[in-house]
Design a protein around this motif. Structure first.
Motif, short mmCIF file in Angstrom:
data_model
loop_
_atom_site.label_atom_id
_atom_site.label_comp_id
_atom_site.label_asym_id
_atom_site.label_seq_id
_atom_site.Cartn_x
_atom_site.Cartn_y
_atom_site.Cartn_z
N HIS A 84 0.86 -1.19 0.00
CA HIS A 84 0.00 0.00 0.00
C HIS A 84 0.89 1.23 0.00
CE1 HIS A 84 -3.82 2.05 0.47
NE2 HIS A 84 -3.23 2.86 1.34
N ASN A 85 0.73 2.07 -1.02
CA ASN A 85 1.62 3.21 -1.26
C ASN A 85 3.05 2.73 -1.53
OD1 ASN A 85 1.98 5.99 -1.62
ND2 ASN A 85 2.67 6.30 0.48
N TYR A 116 -5.55 10.50 -1.73
CA TYR A 116 -4.77 9.61 -0.87
C TYR A 116 -5.71 8.93 0.11
CZ TYR A 116 -1.55 7.72 2.52
OH TYR A 116 -0.88 6.84 3.35
N THR A 117 -5.62 7.63 0.22
CA THR A 117 -6.48 6.87 1.12
C THR A 117 -5.61 6.00 2.01
OG1 THR A 117 -8.14 6.76 -0.63
CG2 THR A 117 -8.46 5.33 1.28
N ARG A 118 -5.77 6.16 3.31
CA ARG A 118 -4.99 5.37 4.26
C ARG A 118 -5.39 3.90 4.19
NH1 ARG A 118 -6.41 6.24 9.29
NH2 ARG A 118 -4.42 5.57 10.19
N GLU A 168 -5.85 2.01 6.66
CA GLU A 168 -6.86 1.78 7.68
C GLU A 168 -8.25 2.16 7.19
OE1 GLU A 168 -8.63 0.79 11.35
OE2 GLU A 168 -6.78 0.20 10.33
N ASP A 208 -0.14 -5.35 9.02
CA ASP A 208 -0.35 -4.50 7.84
C ASP A 208 -0.23 -5.31 6.55
OD1 ASP A 208 -1.02 -2.12 9.01
OD2 ASP A 208 0.90 -1.12 8.66
#
Length: 245
Positions: A119-120, A171-173, A175, A215
């Motif tokens: 993620h990212n 941008y999306t976390r 979580e 994660d």
């Protein structure tokens, strides 16, 4: 479905945890102190009047030139044909020696033509890993090599990029995606903002390992959700770290 499971087994989900390269600004070599002061002027808030080096412990870990990798968590799916079960195997590479952790991780990357997913990952994990691997004078594994490759030859997936659908302002976390897809949170125990403290002040590398692997699992579950698989899909999680204890 069989084709999907076959392709899924080639995807290596990963997450990294990083810390400042030293426990404090004063421990930096002189040349790096000078460079950090210049960096600090760019990242501090305009209204902040701070002493030189005061942001080092809090901020240095996100920059590969001033930070280090303290844990690489990985996971991959494997379909057990005999049992007809999907298995997710996880492992962490963590050590007080960054060289040892990165060398072991690099050896894993050399064993198979992995597709890397984070993620990212394209903005953070992949470039950070590549830079720190080179700083440690370890040959860059092929899955992280980008020079001379055509875009479609780079085997990198990014769940953040997939979720953007071309919206580069968004941008999306991790979580938040876990919440909207009703995936259990990974934010139990410590979170990313506490890693430096857990590493230097609490000497709790095990807590960092566990957080990192949580994660990794969430990233893998989000990737499955992106394929339209139902949330109740079951798979066994096997932590290979436990086999070494």
């Amino acid at each position: 479905m069989n084709n999907f499971l076959s392709e899924l087994s080639d995807v290596l989900f990963l997450d990294i945890e990083t810390a400042s390269c030293e426990p404090g600004f004063d421990a930096l070599p002189g040349r790096l102190q000078e460079e950090w002061v210049k960096k600090e002027k760019l990242i501090k808030k305009p209204e902040e009047d701070i002493a030189e080096g005061s942001l080092f412990f809090e901020k240095a870990g996100i920059y590969a030139e001033f930070g280090k990798v303290i844990c690489v968590g990985v996971g991959y799916f494997k379909f057990d044909k005999e049992k007809g079960e999907l298995i997710f195997r996880t492992k962490s590479f963590a050590s007080d020696s960054e060289y040892d952790a990165l060398f072991e991780f690099s050896e894993l990357l050399r064993k198979k033509q992995w597709v890397l997913c984070a993620h990212n990952g394209k903005e953070f994990d992949f470039p950070y890993l590549s830079r720190r691997i080179l700083i440690n004078r370890i040959p860059l594994p092929e899955p992280l090599q980008m020079a001379g490759k055509k875009p479609w030859e780079i085997r990198h997936l990014d769940t953040l990029e997939l979720w953007k659908f071309g919206d580069y302002k968004h941008y999306t976390r991790l979580e938040l995606l876990a919440a909207v897809f009703d995936i259990p949170t990974s934010k139990e125990g410590i979170d990313g903002s506490q890693v430096n403290d857990a590493y230097y002040n609490q000497n709790d590398l095990q807590a960092i390992r566990e957080y990192c692997l949580r994660d990794v699992l969430v990233t893998a579950q989000i990737y499955l959700a992106f394929q339209g698989l139902p949330p109740e899909i079951e798979f066994e999680v096997i932590n290979l770290d436990l086999d070494q204890e």
